[in-house]
Scaffold this motif. Structure first.
Motif, PDB file in Angstrom:
ATOM      1  N   ILE A   1      31.714   3.448 -87.775  1.00 25.30           N
ATOM      2  CA  ILE A   1      32.480   2.846 -86.681  1.00 25.30           C
ATOM      3  C   ILE A   1      33.551   4.447 -86.386  1.00 25.30           C
ATOM      4  N   VAL A   2      33.090   5.355 -85.451  1.00 23.89           N
ATOM      5  CA  VAL A   2      33.598   6.381 -84.731  1.00 23.89           C
ATOM      6  C   VAL A   2      34.181   6.189 -84.083  1.00 23.89           C
ATOM      7  N   THR A   3      35.973   6.719 -83.709  1.00 27.39           N
ATOM      8  CA  THR A   3      36.745   6.997 -82.238  1.00 27.39           C
ATOM      9  C   THR A   3      37.593   7.495 -81.865  1.00 27.39           C
ATOM     10  N   SER A   4      37.822   7.691 -80.854  1.00 25.93           N
ATOM     11  CA  SER A   4      39.106   8.011 -80.631  1.00 25.93           C
ATOM     12  C   SER A   4      40.338   8.405 -81.217  1.00 25.93           C
ATOM     13  N   PHE A   5      40.999   8.048 -81.608  1.00 24.63           N
ATOM     14  CA  PHE A   5      42.876   8.451 -82.776  1.00 24.63           C
ATOM     15  C   PHE A   5      43.501   7.557 -81.776  1.00 24.63           C
ATOM     16  N   MET A   6      43.258   6.261 -82.174  1.00 28.26           N
ATOM     17  CA  MET A   6      43.750   4.642 -81.373  1.00 28.26           C
ATOM     18  C   MET A   6      45.400   4.553 -81.813  1.00 28.26           C
ATOM     19  N   PRO A   7      46.271   4.989 -80.593  1.00 29.94           N
ATOM     20  CA  PRO A   7      47.615   5.091 -80.401  1.00 29.94           C
ATOM     21  C   PRO A   7      48.184   3.676 -81.067  1.00 29.94           C
ATOM     22  N   THR A   8      49.544   3.895 -81.383  1.00 31.60           N
ATOM     23  CA  THR A   8      50.263   2.351 -81.103  1.00 31.60           C
ATOM     24  C   THR A   8      50.039   1.542 -80.487  1.00 31.60           C
ATOM     25  N   GLY A   9      49.767   0.269 -80.104  1.00 34.68           N
ATOM     26  CA  GLY A   9      49.850  -0.486 -78.311  1.00 34.68           C
ATOM     27  C   GLY A   9      48.982  -1.995 -78.757  1.00 34.68           C
ATOM     28  N   PRO A  10      48.407  -2.436 -78.356  1.00 34.12           N
ATOM     29  CA  PRO A  10      48.004  -3.488 -78.033  1.00 34.12           C
ATOM     30  C   PRO A  10      46.732  -3.814 -79.051  1.00 34.12           C
ATOM     31  N   LEU A  11      45.546  -2.458 -78.686  1.00 36.43           N
ATOM     32  CA  LEU A  11      44.164  -2.291 -79.176  1.00 36.43           C
ATOM     33  C   LEU A  11      44.142  -2.081 -80.467  1.00 36.43           C
ATOM     34  N   ARG A  12      45.374  -0.923 -80.737  1.00 30.72           N
ATOM     35  CA  ARG A  12      45.083  -1.186 -82.330  1.00 30.72           C
ATOM     36  C   ARG A  12      45.938  -2.037 -82.981  1.00 30.72           C
ATOM     37  N   ASP A  13      46.610  -2.841 -82.570  1.00 29.93           N
ATOM     38  CA  ASP A  13      46.911  -4.115 -83.447  1.00 29.93           C
ATOM     39  C   ASP A  13      45.774  -5.059 -83.838  1.00 29.93           C
ATOM     40  N   TRP A  14      45.424  -5.255 -82.488  1.00 33.74           N
ATOM     41  CA  TRP A  14      43.504  -6.370 -83.077  1.00 33.74           C
ATOM     42  C   TRP A  14      42.827  -5.501 -83.740  1.00 33.74           C
ATOM     43  N   ILE A  15      42.418  -4.279 -83.851  1.00 31.04           N
ATOM     44  CA  ILE A  15      41.951  -3.374 -85.018  1.00 31.04           C
ATOM     45  C   ILE A  15      42.348  -3.740 -86.418  1.00 31.04           C
ATOM     46  N   ILE A  16      43.899  -3.929 -86.195  1.00 28.47           N
ATOM     47  CA  ILE A  16      44.116  -3.957 -87.918  1.00 28.47           C
ATOM     48  C   ILE A  16      44.514  -5.985 -87.974  1.00 28.47           C
ATOM     49  N   CYS A  17      44.652  -6.262 -87.269  1.00 27.40           N
ATOM     50  CA  CYS A  17      44.400  -7.791 -87.272  1.00 27.40           C
ATOM     51  C   CYS A  17      42.874  -7.699 -87.764  1.00 27.40           C
ATOM     52  N   GLN A  18      42.428  -7.923 -87.554  1.00 26.07           N
ATOM     53  CA  GLN A  18      41.039  -8.370 -87.799  1.00 26.07           C
ATOM     54  C   GLN A  18      39.961  -7.201 -88.756  1.00 26.07           C
ATOM     55  N   ASP A  19      40.532  -6.170 -89.433  1.00 27.26           N
ATOM     56  CA  ASP A  19      40.323  -5.940 -90.445  1.00 27.26           C
ATOM     57  C   ASP A  19      39.024  -4.839 -90.738  1.00 27.26           C
ATOM     58  N   ILE A  20      38.986  -3.964 -89.094  1.00 28.54           N
ATOM     59  CA  ILE A  20      38.180  -3.547 -89.053  1.00 28.54           C
ATOM     60  C   ILE A  20      37.839  -1.987 -89.215  1.00 28.54           C
ATOM     61  N   PRO A  21      36.960  -1.626 -90.011  1.00 24.92           N
ATOM     62  CA  PRO A  21      37.734   0.102 -90.434  1.00 24.92           C
ATOM     63  C   PRO A  21      36.524   0.997 -89.273  1.00 24.92           C
ATOM     64  N   VAL A  22      37.590   1.883 -89.015  1.00 23.60           N
ATOM     65  CA  VAL A  22      36.908   2.932 -88.107  1.00 23.60           C
ATOM     66  C   VAL A  22      37.482   4.023 -88.893  1.00 23.60           C
ATOM     67  N   ALA A  23      36.759   5.106 -88.239  1.00 21.09           N
ATOM     68  CA  ALA A  23      37.192   6.347 -88.600  1.00 21.09           C
ATOM     69  C   ALA A  23      37.645   6.540 -87.513  1.00 21.09           C
ATOM     70  N   GLU A  24      38.327   7.738 -87.085  1.00 22.34           N
ATOM     71  CA  GLU A  24      39.300   8.333 -85.828  1.00 22.34           C
ATOM     72  C   GLU A  24      39.622  10.227 -85.809  1.00 22.34           C
ATOM     73  N   VAL A  25      39.332  10.262 -84.681  1.00 23.80           N
ATOM     74  CA  VAL A  25      39.067  11.887 -84.952  1.00 23.80           C
ATOM     75  C   VAL A  25      40.414  11.942 -83.568  1.00 23.80           C
ATOM     76  N   MET A  26      41.666  12.507 -83.929  1.00 19.66           N
ATOM     77  CA  MET A  26      42.870  13.442 -83.248  1.00 19.66           C
ATOM     78  C   MET A  26      42.468  14.404 -82.070  1.00 19.66           C
ATOM     79  N   ARG A  27      42.778  14.659 -81.199  1.00 22.31           N
ATOM     80  CA  ARG A  27      42.639  15.546 -79.965  1.00 22.31           C
ATOM     81  C   ARG A  27      43.622  16.594 -80.361  1.00 22.31           C
ATOM     82  N   PRO A  28      43.468  18.250 -79.832  1.00 19.28           N
ATOM     83  CA  PRO A  28      44.520  18.985 -80.361  1.00 19.28           C
ATOM     84  C   PRO A  28      45.500  18.959 -79.615  1.00 19.28           C
ATOM     85  N   TRP A  29      45.262  18.022 -78.162  1.00 23.85           N
ATOM     86  CA  TRP A  29      46.675  18.247 -78.028  1.00 23.85           C
ATOM     87  C   TRP A  29      47.410  17.178 -78.256  1.00 23.85           C
ATOM     88  N   ASP A  30      47.243  16.121 -78.697  1.00 21.55           N
ATOM     89  CA  ASP A  30      48.200  15.557 -79.674  1.00 21.55           C
ATOM     90  C   ASP A  30      48.575  15.713 -80.813  1.00 21.55           C
TER      91      ASP A  30
END
Length: 399
Positions: free
Chosen positions: A342-371
């Motif tokens: 599962i590939v997605t944009s970088f998930m910053p700190t917040g409710p969505l990332r909390d949920w992904i971690i809590c459910q132990d869902i492995p994701v691959a993330e890509v961070m924007r050059p802006w960030d």
């Protein structure tokens, strides 16, 4: 016009940005602090709900400002865009602040079940029954439109904390559940800044003369309406030292990939996922993770933004998106169990990332050059980021 009246799609975002482009220079600098009321927010862009979801990106807005006005004349507008990125980077480097906020909020919600005074004061506030005319008006505007002018947000938070003596965490939660542009980092850090917890010792006091002047005379609070004794919420507060931004798992080009589309990035820009072929697209609805009793316009805006991004991806040759809600994680877990990534944009700190971690869902993330360009400077106050603006823009080939 208010964001509620605007469709949550990229075509509308671009039209709004181009219409506001002539105002991104001196006019913005001189008029941005005036909150003239619902339907009269013409000195600010109203782009934040779109930028928060990257329907239009920060980089695109800054490029428009530079194109029309140059760096010096568009300085204030560009700095405002950088503030959101600064807060996001600041919280990424201090995730304990987010965890503490969530823990405190959970405790306060339990306390309100037995503390009738706290509950009644809170209910008076969120129902606009305080008797403070400006505050009650802002409650109505926020809950009916999903928007508040930035200066009004500062006044609101100051009155909430110092006059009503309510915990800032309850106010931050209320904003997150109603603001169309609700962002965990900007919201949490802004409330902490007003209360003197972000830049330690520096707090924001709402004053009658300031409200009268910058509301265009709509409100004239009496000195007795607002707290006259203010100060940092906790004079002894300390901050955790900034850590390095976490390194996400990066996508493996050789693996079969599923693109996960979330409200963290609705740009539908495939250039950030080079060398990847997507066999499936999943649009994940997650705004309900912000909290209970969510303002309905928040979910509606997210739904429309995801629909628009999914359609733009389809027009680029990707499969039609499957829409899921962040409730049952099994659908996402099944994908990884099948050997796909599962590939997605970088998930910053917040409710969505909390949920992904809590459910132990492995994701691959890509961070924007802006960030990547801004977050290294988000170690202390905004001044360090402000000073680095030309360097950041040059690194991104924008100057």
């Amino acid at each position: 016009m208010l964001p509620l009246t605007h469709p949550a799609d990229r075509k509308t975002a671009l039209e709004m940005a181009r219409a506001f482009q002539p105002k991104m220079g001196r006019r913005y600098a001189t008029g941005r602090n005036y909150d003239l009321g619902e339907g009269r927010h013409r000195a600010v862009s109203l782009m934040s709900p779109y930028t928060r979801r990257r329907i239009i990106t920060e980089q695109e807005l800054v490029s428009l400002a530079l194109e029309a006005h140059g760096l010096n004349n568009a300085e204030k507008f560009i700095q405002e865009v950088f503030w959101r990125s600064y807060f996001k980077g600041w919280l990424e480097r201090r995730p304990a602040i987010w965890r503490d906020y969530k823990n405190q909020l959970d405790g306060l919600c339990l306390t309100m079940e037995t503390d009738h005074h706290l509950r009644e004061t809170y209910m008076q506030a969120i129902e606009g029954r305080t008797g403070i005319a400006c505050f009650d008006t802002w409650i109505d505007e926020l809950t009916t439109t999903g928007y508040l002018h930035n200066h009004a947000r500062m006044w609101f938070a100051s009155i909430w904390i110092f006059t009503l003596r309510l915990p800032w965490e309850l106010g931050a939660d209320f904003f997150m559940r109603h603001l169309l542009d609700g962002d965990p980092a900007s919201n949490t850090c802004s409330w902490r800044w007003v209360g003197g917890l972000h830049s330690l010792g520096k707090y924001y006091e709402a004053k009658p003369w300031n409200i009268e002047k910058f509301s265009g005379g709509r409100f004239s609070p009496k000195p007795s309406d607002l707290a006259t004794v203010t100060g940092p919420i906790d004079p002894n507060a300390t901050l955790p030292k900034p850590t390095s931004v976490r390194r996400p798992n990066t996508p493996k080009p050789q693996k079969s990939s599923v693109l996960l589309l979330t409200e963290e990035d609705c740009s539908a820009d495939l250039s950030f996922f080079p060398n990847l072929t997507f066999s499936q697209v999943i649009a994940l609805k997650s705004s309900h993770l912000r909290g209970k009793n969510l303002g309905p316009m928040v979910c509606n805006f997210e739904d429309a933004a995801l629909q628009d991004a999914a359609e733009r991806l389809r027009q680029q040759g990707l499969p039609s998106a499957e829409f899921l809600a962040a409730n049952n994680p099994q659908d996402l877990l099944n994908i990884t169990h099948s050997g796909k990534q599962i590939v997605t944009s970088f998930m910053p700190t917040g409710p969505l990332r909390d949920w992904i971690i809590c459910q132990d869902i492995p994701v691959a993330e890509v961070m924007r050059p802006w960030d990547q360009a801004i977050w290294p400077y988000a170690t202390a106050g905004f001044f360090k980021v402000k000073k680095a603006v030309p360097k950041v823009l040059s690194a991104l080939s924008m100057l």
